[in-house]
Design an enzyme around this catalytic site. Structure first.
Site, PDB file in Angstrom:
ATOM      1  N   LYS A   1       0.858  -1.185   0.000  1.00 57.67           N
ATOM      2  CA  LYS A   1       0.000   0.000   0.000  1.00 57.67           C
ATOM      3  C   LYS A   1       0.889   1.228   0.000  1.00 57.67           C
ATOM      4  O   LYS A   1       1.797   1.341   0.824  1.00 57.67           O
ATOM      5  CB  LYS A   1      -0.880   0.001   1.261  1.00 57.67           C
TER       6      LYS A   1
ATOM      7  N   LYS B   1       5.410   3.344   8.306  1.00 60.20           N
ATOM      8  CA  LYS B   1       4.222   4.188   8.432  1.00 60.20           C
ATOM      9  C   LYS B   1       2.963   3.326   8.468  1.00 60.20           C
ATOM     10  O   LYS B   1       2.089   3.499   9.318  1.00 60.20           O
ATOM     11  CB  LYS B   1       4.162   5.162   7.251  1.00 60.20           C
TER      12      LYS B   1
ATOM     13  N   LYS C   1       5.401   1.711  -3.142  1.00 62.77           N
ATOM     14  CA  LYS C   1       5.314   3.073  -3.694  1.00 62.77           C
ATOM     15  C   LYS C   1       5.556   2.987  -5.202  1.00 62.77           C
ATOM     16  O   LYS C   1       6.197   2.044  -5.682  1.00 62.77           O
ATOM     17  CB  LYS C   1       6.367   3.979  -3.052  1.00 62.77           C
TER      18      LYS C   1
ATOM     19  N   GLY D   1      -2.935   8.059  -4.372  1.00 58.75           N
ATOM     20  CA  GLY D   1      -2.337   9.264  -4.935  1.00 58.75           C
ATOM     21  C   GLY D   1      -1.145   9.734  -4.113  1.00 58.75           C
ATOM     22  O   GLY D   1      -0.908   9.277  -3.004  1.00 58.75           O
ATOM     23  N   ASP D   2      -0.395  10.658  -4.675  1.00 52.06           N
ATOM     24  CA  ASP D   2       0.712  11.322  -3.992  1.00 52.06           C
ATOM     25  C   ASP D   2       0.912  12.632  -4.763  1.00 52.06           C
ATOM     26  O   ASP D   2      -0.022  13.078  -5.444  1.00 52.06           O
ATOM     27  CB  ASP D   2       1.979  10.427  -4.014  1.00 52.06           C
TER      28      ASP D   2
ATOM     29  N   THR E   1      -4.799  13.334   5.333  1.00 54.93           N
ATOM     30  CA  THR E   1      -3.392  13.520   5.698  1.00 54.93           C
ATOM     31  C   THR E   1      -3.211  14.802   6.508  1.00 54.93           C
ATOM     32  O   THR E   1      -2.540  14.814   7.545  1.00 54.93           O
ATOM     33  CB  THR E   1      -2.484  13.533   4.458  1.00 54.93           C
TER      34      THR E   1
ATOM     35  N   ASN F   1      -2.725  19.326  -1.289  1.00 59.16           N
ATOM     36  CA  ASN F   1      -3.757  18.694  -0.466  1.00 59.16           C
ATOM     37  C   ASN F   1      -3.411  18.701   1.026  1.00 59.16           C
ATOM     38  O   ASN F   1      -4.220  19.096   1.873  1.00 59.16           O
ATOM     39  CB  ASN F   1      -3.963  17.269  -0.983  1.00 59.16           C
TER      40      ASN F   1
ATOM     41  N   SER G   1      -6.918   5.574   3.572  1.00 56.60           N
ATOM     42  CA  SER G   1      -6.931   4.715   2.385  1.00 56.60           C
ATOM     43  C   SER G   1      -7.279   3.277   2.779  1.00 56.60           C
ATOM     44  O   SER G   1      -8.031   2.602   2.083  1.00 56.60           O
ATOM     45  CB  SER G   1      -5.563   4.739   1.696  1.00 56.60           C
TER      46      SER G   1
END
Length: 444
Positions: free
Chosen positions: A90, A114, A126, A165-166, A209, A240, A376
């Site tokens: 993830k 994390k 990632k 997303g990132d 976040t 964001n 998420s």
């Protein structure tokens, strides 16, 4: 040579020209020394650290697409599936010109710990591409996303790897990628998170976040005798995380006076107008110069300078290594109480150490910005159950998760004699769960 030093030397030798990955691994492994030293013989025999720093799988692929002039463009795509000991991989997808394998590995490695800290069953991964969505038309972004997913879909799935997303990947990009996945696989399943609310997304995911960062910061402040109400806060970034961190900080009674983007930064003595910021960044996708033009109390400055503003709390929410040693010295001289990372590794190692040595409460990103991936995972749960929870329900679960993460970091720091060192605490708390799962599953 100690086991930690051996593994670090090996990592640098085998992964040259990947400084961000070296930095992330060094920060984690150095803080794990107390645990490793207690189990050195067993960990060495099982090559546990070698297995931890080597991804289970890394995929690199070309992404051809056609621009609006009919010219074919070619970008590079990546997915690093780092560790699945506690659940499916993830982690986000980043679309930015700076993306390379080393950056994706650093982000994926951080994601292991994390995700472990959230207490939810998700492993670390990632991905991304050196594609830049800025300045591209919707059609060009769609063409790229469809080509990217045409390859990526071979490697992901709701029980295998669930990207999100990132930087550079918001609701638009997630939508285009989800549509292509569904088309190719003929399956409507929770393979991506950060989806729109009409097709399986979760309420509070957009805010998660930034809100989570403030829930963690508030608990850290409270447990050290401080209150967020009345504090002056500086925020970097205007994406964001920065927007919703600003919103939640102001809901808690603090005053946020700065935001920034890649060209400059805003100082607003009356406090950032979140609705104006959203209009400029989320709707118009414009520069912060428009914020200053629309608001009399705002000053626009070119370049970098957010950390020069006197504040009680600093929240770096932009990108890696944006807060360096000189910035740390300025913050300390100006009396900062707490620095909490909203971005991934936004503070250099040197700056982090300086802040800690000077008594500043420091929240590492792998703990304080875990709210996004936690929500998420809550989106994954809703998809599996074919349910949609209310905003309040998701937000309540998020707050509980972030408060629990702080206490996990706090408890681990005390257990190993590093009280109030939340970097060490976060790494150890995340590591212990992953190591237990890896050991139970044998040499795989």
């Amino acid at each position: 040579m100690s086991y930690v030093d051996e593994v670090l030397a090996q990592l640098i030798e085998k992964n040259p020209a990947e400084p961000e990955f070296h930095q992330a691994a060094k920060e984690v492994l150095e803080s794990l020394r107390p645990v490793v030293e207690q189990n050195e013989e067993k960990f060495r025999k099982d090559a546990l650290l070698e297995r931890l720093i080597n991804p289970e799988r890394q995929v690199k692929f070309r992404v051809p697409w056609v621009d609006d002039k009919g010219q074919v463009q070619v970008n590079t795509g990546y997915r690093v599936e780092f560790n699945s000991a506690i659940g499916p991989y993830k982690g986000g997808l980043r679309f930015h010109p700076s993306v390379n394998l080393g950056i994706i590995k650093f982000l994926g490695f951080e994601q292991i710990f994390k995700n472990s800290l959230t207490g939810l069953p998700i492993g670390g991964g990632k991905g991304g591409s050196d594609f830049d969505p800025k300045g591209k038309s919707d059609r060009e972004v769609m063409a790229f996303c469809q080509s990217f997913m045409t390859e990526l879909q071979r490697h992901i799935g709701p029980n295998t790897d669930v990207p999100a997303g990132d930087i550079g990947v918001g609701g638009r990009e997630i939508g285009y990628m989800f549509g292509q996945y569904k088309r190719i696989r003929n399956a409507y399943e929770g393979v991506l998170t950060g989806k729109g609310l009409t097709y399986g997304g979760s309420l509070a995911r957009t805010e998660a976040t930034g809100y989570g960062l403030l829930y963690y910061t508030e608990e850290m402040m409270k447990c050290n005798g401080h209150d967020m109400a009345g504090k002056t806060v500086v925020v970097s970034g205007a994406g964001n995380v920065a927007i919703y961190a600003t919103q939640k900080a102001q809901q808690m009674g603090a005053k946020v006076v700065t935001v920034s983007d890649s060209t400059g930064w805003i100082y607003d003595s009356e406090g950032i107008d979140v609705e104006l910021l959203k209009e400029i960044k989320e709707v118009k996708r414009a520069r912060l110069t428009e914020y200053a033009a629309a608001r009399k109390s705002a000053e626009y400055h070119e370049g970098k300078g957010v950390w020069s503003v006197k504040c009680d709390v600093a929240l770096p929410c932009a990108t890696q290594n944006e807060l360096d040693i000189e910035d740390a010295k300025t913050l300390v001289a100006n009396g900062v109480i707490a620095v909490a990372e909203g971005a991934n590794m936004p503070t250099t190692l040197e700056a982090t150490e300086y802040l800690q040595e000077n008594g500043v409460l420091f929240a590492p990103g792998k703990a304080s910005n875990a709210g996004g991936v936690a929500t998420s995972a809550l989106e994954m749960s809703q998809n599996s159950e074919r349910l949609s929870w209310s905003f309040e329900e998701v937000d309540s679960k998020l707050k509980n998760i972030m408060v629990n993460i702080f206490h996990a970091c706090d408890d681990a720091s005390k257990k190993y004699g590093y009280e109030k060192n939340y970097v060490v605490g976060a790494n150890i708390a995340g590591f212990e769960k992953v190591v237990d799962a890896m050991t139970a599953q044998g040499i795989v």
